[in-house]
Each structure stands twice: as C-alpha cells, then as structure tokens.
Design a protein around this motif. Structure first.
Motif, PDB file in Angstrom:
ATOM      1  N   ILE A   9      70.893  44.782  61.687  1.00 55.25           N
ATOM      2  CA  ILE A   9      71.045  44.017  62.931  1.00 55.25           C
ATOM      3  C   ILE A   9      69.896  43.032  63.110  1.00 55.25           C
ATOM      4  O   ILE A   9      70.083  41.914  63.585  1.00 55.25           O
ATOM      5  N   ALA A  10      68.689  43.452  62.694  1.00 50.10           N
ATOM      6  CA  ALA A  10      67.508  42.586  62.829  1.00 50.10           C
ATOM      7  C   ALA A  10      67.461  41.487  61.782  1.00 50.10           C
ATOM      8  O   ALA A  10      66.623  40.588  61.857  1.00 50.10           O
ATOM      9  N   GLY A  11      68.355  41.533  60.800  1.00 48.68           N
ATOM     10  CA  GLY A  11      68.374  40.522  59.759  1.00 48.68           C
ATOM     11  C   GLY A  11      67.400  40.792  58.627  1.00 48.68           C
ATOM     12  O   GLY A  11      67.127  39.898  57.818  1.00 48.68           O
ATOM     13  N   LEU A  12      66.885  42.016  58.525  1.00 45.37           N
ATOM     14  CA  LEU A  12      65.909  42.341  57.490  1.00 45.37           C
ATOM     15  C   LEU A  12      66.555  42.813  56.195  1.00 45.37           C
ATOM     16  O   LEU A  12      65.946  42.728  55.135  1.00 45.37           O
ATOM     17  N   ILE A  13      67.767  43.350  56.299  1.00 46.02           N
ATOM     18  CA  ILE A  13      68.480  43.844  55.125  1.00 46.02           C
ATOM     19  C   ILE A  13      69.896  43.265  55.135  1.00 46.02           C
ATOM     20  O   ILE A  13      70.610  43.422  56.131  1.00 46.02           O
ATOM     21  N   TYR A  35      73.055  37.445  68.657  1.00 42.71           N
ATOM     22  CA  TYR A  35      71.616  37.434  68.944  1.00 42.71           C
ATOM     23  C   TYR A  35      70.849  36.822  67.777  1.00 42.71           C
ATOM     24  O   TYR A  35      70.982  37.252  66.635  1.00 42.71           O
ATOM     25  N   LYS A  36      70.057  35.818  68.094  1.00 45.23           N
ATOM     26  CA  LYS A  36      69.354  35.047  67.067  1.00 45.23           C
ATOM     27  C   LYS A  36      67.869  35.385  66.977  1.00 45.23           C
ATOM     28  O   LYS A  36      67.196  34.977  66.042  1.00 45.23           O
ATOM     29  N   LYS A  37      67.344  36.113  67.979  1.00 47.08           N
ATOM     30  CA  LYS A  37      65.907  36.404  67.985  1.00 47.08           C
ATOM     31  C   LYS A  37      65.674  37.856  68.397  1.00 47.08           C
ATOM     32  O   LYS A  37      65.097  38.138  69.448  1.00 47.08           O
ATOM     33  N   PRO A  38      66.139  38.817  67.577  1.00 47.82           N
ATOM     34  CA  PRO A  38      65.921  40.215  67.938  1.00 47.82           C
ATOM     35  C   PRO A  38      64.458  40.617  67.781  1.00 47.82           C
ATOM     36  O   PRO A  38      63.760  40.141  66.882  1.00 47.82           O
ATOM     37  N   ALA A  39      63.998  41.492  68.667  1.00 48.59           N
ATOM     38  CA  ALA A  39      62.654  42.071  68.574  1.00 48.59           C
ATOM     39  C   ALA A  39      62.806  43.501  68.092  1.00 48.59           C
ATOM     40  O   ALA A  39      63.548  44.282  68.683  1.00 48.59           O
ATOM     41  N   LEU A  40      62.118  43.848  67.019  1.00 55.68           N
ATOM     42  CA  LEU A  40      62.260  45.168  66.415  1.00 55.68           C
ATOM     43  C   LEU A  40      60.970  45.962  66.545  1.00 55.68           C
ATOM     44  O   LEU A  40      59.906  45.521  66.098  1.00 55.68           O
ATOM     45  N   MET A  41      61.069  47.121  67.171  1.00 58.99           N
ATOM     46  CA  MET A  41      59.977  48.093  67.197  1.00 58.99           C
ATOM     47  C   MET A  41      60.306  49.150  66.146  1.00 58.99           C
ATOM     48  O   MET A  41      61.257  49.905  66.283  1.00 58.99           O
ATOM     49  N   PHE A  42      59.525  49.173  65.084  1.00 54.56           N
ATOM     50  CA  PHE A  42      59.795  50.071  63.969  1.00 54.56           C
ATOM     51  C   PHE A  42      59.513  51.524  64.343  1.00 54.56           C
ATOM     52  O   PHE A  42      58.793  51.816  65.301  1.00 54.56           O
ATOM     53  N   LEU A  96      64.695  49.211  69.396  1.00 53.80           N
ATOM     54  CA  LEU A  96      63.551  50.104  69.581  1.00 53.80           C
ATOM     55  C   LEU A  96      63.837  51.431  68.883  1.00 53.80           C
ATOM     56  O   LEU A  96      64.685  52.209  69.312  1.00 53.80           O
ATOM     57  N   ASP A  97      63.116  51.683  67.801  1.00 49.39           N
ATOM     58  CA  ASP A  97      63.348  52.871  66.971  1.00 49.39           C
ATOM     59  C   ASP A  97      62.383  53.978  67.399  1.00 49.39           C
ATOM     60  O   ASP A  97      61.199  53.936  67.080  1.00 49.39           O
ATOM     61  N   GLU A  98      62.896  54.945  68.137  1.00 49.13           N
ATOM     62  CA  GLU A  98      62.125  56.063  68.680  1.00 49.13           C
ATOM     63  C   GLU A  98      60.880  55.581  69.448  1.00 49.13           C
ATOM     64  O   GLU A  98      59.748  55.943  69.114  1.00 49.13           O
ATOM     65  N   ALA A 102      54.541  47.317  73.640  1.00 50.60           N
ATOM     66  CA  ALA A 102      54.074  46.114  74.335  1.00 50.60           C
ATOM     67  C   ALA A 102      54.239  44.883  73.455  1.00 50.60           C
ATOM     68  O   ALA A 102      54.662  43.816  73.922  1.00 50.60           O
ATOM     69  N   ARG A 103      53.934  45.017  72.175  1.00 48.54           N
ATOM     70  CA  ARG A 103      54.072  43.885  71.258  1.00 48.54           C
ATOM     71  C   ARG A 103      55.532  43.470  71.105  1.00 48.54           C
ATOM     72  O   ARG A 103      55.857  42.273  71.114  1.00 48.54           O
ATOM     73  N   ALA A 104      56.437  44.449  70.984  1.00 47.56           N
ATOM     74  CA  ALA A 104      57.860  44.131  70.853  1.00 47.56           C
ATOM     75  C   ALA A 104      58.386  43.427  72.094  1.00 47.56           C
ATOM     76  O   ALA A 104      59.151  42.457  72.003  1.00 47.56           O
ATOM     77  N   LEU A 105      57.983  43.896  73.273  1.00 41.12           N
ATOM     78  CA  LEU A 105      58.442  43.276  74.514  1.00 41.12           C
ATOM     79  C   LEU A 105      57.837  41.897  74.696  1.00 41.12           C
ATOM     80  O   LEU A 105      58.492  40.964  75.184  1.00 41.12           O
ATOM     81  N   ALA A 106      56.568  41.731  74.313  1.00 39.11           N
ATOM     82  CA  ALA A 106      55.899  40.439  74.459  1.00 39.11           C
ATOM     83  C   ALA A 106      56.550  39.368  73.588  1.00 39.11           C
ATOM     84  O   ALA A 106      56.539  38.184  73.933  1.00 39.11           O
ATOM     85  N   TYR A 107      57.130  39.786  72.472  1.00 38.80           N
ATOM     86  CA  TYR A 107      57.768  38.845  71.546  1.00 38.80           C
ATOM     87  C   TYR A 107      58.861  38.027  72.233  1.00 38.80           C
ATOM     88  O   TYR A 107      59.112  36.873  71.881  1.00 38.80           O
ATOM     89  N   GLY A 108      59.497  38.616  73.243  1.00 36.88           N
ATOM     90  CA  GLY A 108      60.490  37.862  74.008  1.00 36.88           C
ATOM     91  C   GLY A 108      61.810  37.681  73.302  1.00 36.88           C
ATOM     92  O   GLY A 108      62.464  36.640  73.435  1.00 36.88           O
TER      93      GLY A 108
END
Length: 201
Positions: free
Chosen positions: A47-51, A62-69, A139-141, A127-133
């Motif tokens: 979904i994040a476009g990484l794989i 969605y063109k700008k997903p924020a991923l919290m690993f 959000l993974d766990e 905080a970093r994932a949310l700040a990315y906008g």
C-alpha cells in the motif's frame, strides 16, 4: 477505495499473497489484526508503494502515504527534534516541537534515540509519521511498549487526524478504542477471515 484484485507476492518459496482480493474503504481508523507473520506488514508495504506485486492488481487514490514501521526506524545520529524535523520543510522547527509536545516528548527534544526508553522511541516514531503530513496513515503496531494511559493518549491523537489510518494491532481493546472497524486475517498466504462491521454483499 484501496483495492487488491487477485494479488500475488512471494519471497522465495514463501507465498505471502496468493490470489488475494480486498477492498478497503479508508475513512477514519481501520485496524488489521491477525497472527504475527501472516503478511499484514507486507500488505502495508505494498500500500505504501515500497513493494510491487508480482501478479494481480492494486489501486489506491492515496499518493502520499505515511508509514510507521513495526521497528522504530529512528536515525540514531539525530536528536528527537531532528528526527521529526527530517520529514518537515527545512527550518520548520516550530512544527517539529508541536508534534513532540503532542506525544509528550517536548522535554526530550535534545535526546538521542539511544537515550530514550522503548515507549518513548515508539512515540517519537509516531510523531515523525504524523508530522510527515501524509494523505493516508499506515501505522504498524503504533502502541507497542506503551502503558494503558499512553495508549489512550496516542489513540486519541490518531483518531483526531483528518487523514484516514490503517493500523496493525493484535489487541481487541485497541481496536475498540480506535472505533471498532477491523479486518481479521490468517496466513500465510494472507487471507481475510472476517470484517467488522461486516460489508454488505
């Protein structure tokens, strides 16, 4: 609508997605739940476009997903403030401080990740994932290692965002706290066993 149609993806001999189909109406918070290793994290990364998929189709508006690993993925040579600032326009320290304050880490702004507890590092990653906008939050766990009071606080922050969120969690209490919408999986290969609320046929 995020949509998978007959998706396939393997790592060596291990099939993670095999003729996998799913429609996700991403509004508010939707939780993904299921056994560790079933393929939920891989689904997030698609979904994040990484794989890329190896077969079938995937579409998302969605063109700008924020991923919290699942791992914190913090930059160890940067302070807490600098880790958040890294995803913001250069010089926007005020926004970085605001996000640190939001997750209760403003007083730790000068600390390096190695100087923070596991729960603090988790909140810093959030905080970093949310700040990315991003226009979609993956959000993974996000509550891993947090006590009940902090889970309540972080859940409130997540559900107050305008962007929809997809959240991996193993906790029924966390699902309820985030609004009760969930897709339950088994695997590998990943397969849907139920959805709540149930989708109309």
């Amino acid at each position: 609508m995020i949509s998978f149609r007959n998706a396939s993806l393997s790592f060596g001999e291990k099939k993670v997605l095999d003729n996998f189909s799913l429609d996700i109406e991403a509004s508010g918070a939707t939780c993904f739940s299921g056994p560790s290793g079933s393929g939920k994290t891989t689904l997030f990364r698609v979904i994040a476009g990484l794989i890329p998929l190896q077969g079938g189709d995937f579409s998302s508006p969605y063109k700008k997903p924020a991923l919290m690993f699942q791992e914190d993925r913090l930059l160890p040579w940067l302070t807490a403030l600098q880790n958040v600032s890294a995803v913001l326009p250069e010089g926007d320290t005020a926004s970085a401080l605001r996000w640190l304050d939001e997750v209760g880490l403003k007083n730790e702004r000068g600390a390096y990740p190695s100087e923070l507890s596991g729960g603090m590092r988790r909140r810093l990653a959030l905080a970093r994932a949310l700040a990315y906008g991003g226009d979609l939050l993956l959000l993974d766990e996000p509550f891993k290692g947090l006590d009940k009071a902090l889970v309540l606080q972080m859940a409130s922050i997540i559900t107050s965002q305008s962007a929809p969120s997809l959240i991996v969690t193993h906790s029924a209490d966390e699902i309820e706290l985030l609004g009760g919408r969930a897709v339950y999986f088994e695997g590998p290969p990943l397969r849907v066993i139920s959805e709540f609320p149930h989708r109309a046929p």
